[in-house]
Scaffold this active site. Sequence first.
Site, PDB file in Angstrom:
ATOM      1  N   ASP A  48      22.309   5.603 -36.016  1.00  0.00           N
ATOM      2  CA  ASP A  48      21.709   4.433 -36.672  1.00  0.00           C
ATOM      3  C   ASP A  48      22.584   3.900 -37.795  1.00  0.00           C
ATOM      4  OD1 ASP A  48      19.614   4.510 -34.998  1.00  0.00           O
ATOM      5  OD2 ASP A  48      18.256   5.567 -36.366  1.00  0.00           O
ATOM      6  N   SER A  93      14.886  -1.786   2.358  1.00  0.00           N
ATOM      7  CA  SER A  93      14.171  -0.573   1.926  1.00  0.00           C
ATOM      8  C   SER A  93      14.307   0.462   3.042  1.00  0.00           C
ATOM      9  CB  SER A  93      12.724  -0.878   1.588  1.00  0.00           C
ATOM     10  OG  SER A  93      12.061  -1.344   2.724  1.00  0.00           O
ATOM     11  N   LEU A  94      13.633   1.573   2.891  1.00  0.00           N
ATOM     12  CA  LEU A  94      13.803   2.670   3.852  1.00  0.00           C
ATOM     13  C   LEU A  94      12.513   2.890   4.634  1.00  0.00           C
ATOM     14  CD1 LEU A  94      15.571   5.191   1.464  1.00  0.00           C
ATOM     15  CD2 LEU A  94      16.645   3.763   3.196  1.00  0.00           C
ATOM     16  N   GLU A 122      18.267  13.243  -1.661  1.00  0.00           N
ATOM     17  CA  GLU A 122      18.129  12.773  -3.054  1.00  0.00           C
ATOM     18  C   GLU A 122      16.658  12.643  -3.405  1.00  0.00           C
ATOM     19  OE1 GLU A 122      20.135   9.011  -3.208  1.00  0.00           O
ATOM     20  OE2 GLU A 122      22.017   9.859  -2.523  1.00  0.00           O
ATOM     21  N   LYS A 124      13.496  10.569  -4.462  1.00  0.00           N
ATOM     22  CA  LYS A 124      13.089   9.166  -4.355  1.00  0.00           C
ATOM     23  C   LYS A 124      12.421   8.815  -5.684  1.00  0.00           C
ATOM     24  CE  LYS A 124      10.900   5.825  -1.331  1.00  0.00           C
ATOM     25  NZ  LYS A 124      10.150   5.103  -2.328  1.00  0.00           N
ATOM     26  N   ASP A 126      10.552   6.892  -8.564  1.00  0.00           N
ATOM     27  CA  ASP A 126       9.469   5.916  -8.525  1.00  0.00           C
ATOM     28  C   ASP A 126       9.705   4.834  -9.580  1.00  0.00           C
ATOM     29  OD1 ASP A 126       7.191   4.845  -7.606  1.00  0.00           O
ATOM     30  OD2 ASP A 126       5.838   6.351  -8.437  1.00  0.00           O
ATOM     31  N   ARG A 145      15.358  -6.588  -6.338  1.00  0.00           N
ATOM     32  CA  ARG A 145      15.435  -6.639  -4.889  1.00  0.00           C
ATOM     33  C   ARG A 145      14.768  -7.913  -4.344  1.00  0.00           C
ATOM     34  NH1 ARG A 145      11.881  -4.673  -0.983  1.00  0.00           N
ATOM     35  NH2 ARG A 145      12.905  -4.498   1.008  1.00  0.00           N
ATOM     36  N   GLU A 179      17.980   2.724  -9.175  1.00  0.00           N
ATOM     37  CA  GLU A 179      16.567   2.587  -9.504  1.00  0.00           C
ATOM     38  C   GLU A 179      16.377   2.537 -11.018  1.00  0.00           C
ATOM     39  OE1 GLU A 179      14.883   2.372  -6.763  1.00  0.00           O
ATOM     40  OE2 GLU A 179      12.756   2.729  -7.173  1.00  0.00           O
ATOM     41  N   TYR A 231      22.377   5.095  -6.990  1.00  0.00           N
ATOM     42  CA  TYR A 231      22.410   5.923  -5.783  1.00  0.00           C
ATOM     43  C   TYR A 231      23.017   5.253  -4.552  1.00  0.00           C
ATOM     44  CZ  TYR A 231      17.981   3.350  -5.370  1.00  0.00           C
ATOM     45  OH  TYR A 231      17.037   2.374  -5.344  1.00  0.00           O
ATOM     46  N   LYS A 296      19.919  10.789   3.640  1.00  0.00           N
ATOM     47  CA  LYS A 296      20.921   9.805   4.064  1.00  0.00           C
ATOM     48  C   LYS A 296      22.035  10.490   4.844  1.00  0.00           C
ATOM     49  CE  LYS A 296      20.267   7.189  -0.225  1.00  0.00           C
ATOM     50  NZ  LYS A 296      20.773   6.872  -1.546  1.00  0.00           N
ATOM     51  N   LYS A 320       7.830  10.756   2.134  1.00  0.00           N
ATOM     52  CA  LYS A 320       6.910  10.516   1.010  1.00  0.00           C
ATOM     53  C   LYS A 320       6.001  11.721   0.805  1.00  0.00           C
ATOM     54  CE  LYS A 320       6.146   6.774  -0.711  1.00  0.00           C
ATOM     55  NZ  LYS A 320       5.801   5.430  -0.338  1.00  0.00           N
ATOM     56  N   CYS A 414     -34.607  -0.352  -0.596  1.00  0.00           N
ATOM     57  CA  CYS A 414     -33.709  -0.876  -1.638  1.00  0.00           C
ATOM     58  C   CYS A 414     -34.007  -0.156  -2.960  1.00  0.00           C
ATOM     59  CB  CYS A 414     -33.917  -2.373  -1.784  1.00  0.00           C
ATOM     60  SG  CYS A 414     -32.987  -3.050  -3.181  1.00  0.00           S
ATOM     61  N   CYS A 417     -35.561  -3.294  -5.356  1.00  0.00           N
ATOM     62  CA  CYS A 417     -36.818  -4.010  -5.089  1.00  0.00           C
ATOM     63  C   CYS A 417     -37.735  -3.217  -4.152  1.00  0.00           C
ATOM     64  CB  CYS A 417     -36.543  -5.391  -4.513  1.00  0.00           C
ATOM     65  SG  CYS A 417     -35.906  -5.356  -2.834  1.00  0.00           S
ATOM     66  N   CYS A 432     -30.251  -4.831   2.071  1.00  0.00           N
ATOM     67  CA  CYS A 432     -31.547  -5.235   1.540  1.00  0.00           C
ATOM     68  C   CYS A 432     -31.696  -6.696   1.959  1.00  0.00           C
ATOM     69  CB  CYS A 432     -31.549  -5.106   0.012  1.00  0.00           C
ATOM     70  SG  CYS A 432     -32.926  -5.990  -0.729  1.00  0.00           S
ATOM     71  N   CYS A 437     -34.492 -10.170  -4.110  1.00  0.00           N
ATOM     72  CA  CYS A 437     -34.206  -8.880  -4.767  1.00  0.00           C
ATOM     73  C   CYS A 437     -33.422  -9.148  -6.053  1.00  0.00           C
ATOM     74  CB  CYS A 437     -33.390  -7.989  -3.832  1.00  0.00           C
ATOM     75  SG  CYS A 437     -32.748  -6.529  -4.651  1.00  0.00           S
TER      76      CYS A 437
HETATM   77  S1  IVH Z   1      18.612   4.240  -0.990  1.00  0.00           S
HETATM   78  C1  IVH Z   1      20.047   1.243   2.036  1.00  0.00           C
HETATM   79  N1  IVH Z   1      18.025   6.197  -2.629  1.00  0.00           N
HETATM   80  O1  IVH Z   1      13.116   3.559  -2.473  1.00  0.00           O
HETATM   81  C2  IVH Z   1      19.628   2.264   1.054  1.00  0.00           C
HETATM   82  N2  IVH Z   1      16.501   4.374  -2.486  1.00  0.00           N
HETATM   83  O2  IVH Z   1      11.989   2.537   0.318  1.00  0.00           O
HETATM   84  C3  IVH Z   1      18.733   1.751   0.049  1.00  0.00           C
HETATM   85  N3  IVH Z   1      14.570   4.576  -4.014  1.00  0.00           N
HETATM   86  O3  IVH Z   1      14.081   0.190  -2.188  1.00  0.00           O
HETATM   87  C4  IVH Z   1      17.996   2.629  -0.837  1.00  0.00           C
HETATM   88  N4  IVH Z   1      15.140   6.482  -4.915  1.00  0.00           N
HETATM   89  O4  IVH Z   1      13.859   1.203  -4.551  1.00  0.00           O
HETATM   90  C5  IVH Z   1      17.634   5.017  -2.129  1.00  0.00           C
HETATM   91  N5  IVH Z   1      17.657   7.977  -4.080  1.00  0.00           N
HETATM   92  C6  IVH Z   1      17.274   6.801  -3.585  1.00  0.00           C
HETATM   93  C7  IVH Z   1      16.093   6.174  -3.999  1.00  0.00           C
HETATM   94  C8  IVH Z   1      15.727   4.958  -3.431  1.00  0.00           C
HETATM   95  C9  IVH Z   1      14.239   5.502  -4.922  1.00  0.00           C
HETATM   96  C10 IVH Z   1      13.731   3.385  -3.715  1.00  0.00           C
HETATM   97  C11 IVH Z   1      14.480   2.074  -3.651  1.00  0.00           C
HETATM   98  C12 IVH Z   1      14.292   1.570  -2.254  1.00  0.00           C
HETATM   99  C13 IVH Z   1      13.082   2.333  -1.789  1.00  0.00           C
HETATM  100  C14 IVH Z   1      13.190   2.589  -0.314  1.00  0.00           C
END
Ligand code: IVH
Length: 679
Positions: A48, A93-94, A122, A124, A126, A145, A179, A231, A296, A320, A414, A417, A432, A437
């Site tokens: 700081d 997305s995946l 890896e 995933k 959130d 995205r 992410e 990632y 992957k 998931k 009911c 009523c 009912c 009522c």
């Molecule tokens: S790879 C083409 N790696 O999950 C590859 N995605 O349903 C693109 N996410 O849209 C994504 N952790 O927002 C990748 N280690 C990870 C991730 C990741 C979270 C999210 C990301 C993506 C969604 C896929």
Amino acid sequence: MDIIKKGYGNMNKDEIKKRIDELTCILNKANYEYYVLDNPVITDQEFDKYLRELETLEEENPEFSYEDSPTKRVGGEVIDKFRKVRHSIPMLSLPDVFDITEIEEFDKKIVDNGVDPVYVCEYKIDGLSVSLHYEAGKLLYAATRGNGTIGEDITHNVKTIKSIPLVLNKEIDIEVRGEIYMSLQTLEKINREREEKNLPKLQNVRNAAAGSIRQLDSSVAAKRHLEAFIYHLPNPLDYGIKTHNEALSFMESLGFRINKKANKIVRGISEIENYIENVTNERSNLSYEIDGVVIKVNDILAQKKLGFTSKYPKWAIAYKFPALDVLTKLKDIIFTVGRTGRITPNAVLEPVIVMGSTVKRATLHNEDYVLSKGLKIGDTVSIHKAGDVIPEVGEVVIERRDGSEMPFKMITNCPICGSVLEKKKDQIDHYCMNVHCPARKIESLIHFSSRNAMNIDSLGISLVEDFYNLGFIKTIKDIYALKEHQKDLIELEGYGKKSVSHLLEAIENSKKNSLEKLLFGLGIDGIGDKTALLLSKVFKNMDNLIDASYDNFKNIKDIGPILASNLYDFFHNENNLKLINDLKEIGLNMNYLKEAEKFNINVTNKRFVLTGTLSFMDREELSELLESYGGMTSSSVSKKTDVVIVGKNPGSKYDKAIDLGITIWDNDTAKKYVDELKA
Ligand code: IVH
């Protein structure tokens, strides 16, 4: 780190530049070590102190300040609106998978395609994905995205995320993806502060991160302490990179934060299973939320060979985790009556915290649902949140039964009523059928005045209940006769002169609403606000709806046979026609109004708050204009505010508007409406 500082007055320009260089370097290194490597080297106090010194020097000598200066991380940049950005490589997305069998199917397809089954597993994370573009090693822009092809420019907010480098270790042109997320501790801290300020809590880490990134003012995002993991490298071959794992190391060497502890090369299905098992055990110890595991294919040429579908890469999947369950006691099952007379059983639960919020009630939908779950009163049940928001009762824990549980029995009358319930052939719900009522009536009155219907904002649940029980309002028509009881209302405990006149004013204003609001407010079975709008656009006025045949309704796209017959029946019911006629006589608008007409009318209804500098007129001038059209302006934002108009450099009113979910007009939107208003 000991750096001796001279008084600024004694420093010449060269020395000042040198000092700025030195401080920028120290602070950027400290940020990198703290936020990317998770290995702090200087104390917060030291940080700081240097930051303040750099701020002062830069302020007096802006020509020496760097683009990647750590002072630029604190936010303050405000944009008018989010610029659209086209992704040159779509952000896909995946595909989600939920069990080992589906992972085995994925692995089999990989092997069947002649690809060596070597993967990188890896976490995933959130949060929300981001694309970062660098030119000559400098952050050019960052984008969300969006729909995968077009995202939004969020550079101003991304600059506040300290784990995202502003300048790379190499002067390179590159796009990387990752992410953005909020840690669990940060969410907790923010929610504690919000609780103290009586603001609604942020629901979960994902919404909190996404909400913070969608702020026009970057100082709000800066306060939210977002983080990021990188990632994905969309163009690895451009850099001579042959595996995903190499891509991760390459990005790390450039200064990006990679989830090193989590990422792992695995071979074949059994190693994937081991990885998932370990993560499942580790998950609760993490400082951030993960909702699964991403798998992957490691080899880049193999990825190319496998290719893509229109939505997903064929070389990666997301496993998931099942929703997190919490156990609690089912204390009772109570029944509520909706405005259509539908009876809903509801679980009364021993209060329990599920994913950050307390759950006391959960809908059990209908008799069949309760029976299919085999629920008994007194049972221990699991609760999870569907889509992380709505609580749901999962399974009964049979082992916890001790014999004291009471069987569930559907009611036959009911609960309000007492009339006998009906269950139509082939339908699952009990109804009912008594149109008088009180529960049905109160629900339909609440529905009529609700926001998406007639939007009589002060006539909420408790007021409707009170006025119903006191005999002031028994039917929709009575709402418009409330003004005759003005004196009686003012004398009621808790209702002052001001609140009563505000209520009556809101009721009067609602008469001017466009047709769709009235149509939705009438509560025709199955007609939601979107269908009401569609019908209003097609039929234009109430008389056309009354005259329509069953086929006229059925021929509309999105209206099936059930809705068509509900509509036809509604407009051929004597009581309904009488109500519509009465409302017409009272002066309610029965026509669909075009957008511009709606606006003119709505100004009269609306409470505005103005903040920041507008490009097209002074705030005072705009306030006067709005007031001349019957609008109201106020200096502070509250739940009652309808619209907050936000110019450049807005104050805390803007934050409050976001927190309360109030409609915001940016400079351009406000200008558009003002032009319409003046036209
Ligand atoms: S790879 C083409 N790696 O999950 C590859 N995605 O349903 C693109 N996410 O849209 C994504 N952790 O927002 C990748 N280690 C990870 C991730 C990741 C979270 C999210 C990301 C993506 C969604 C896929």
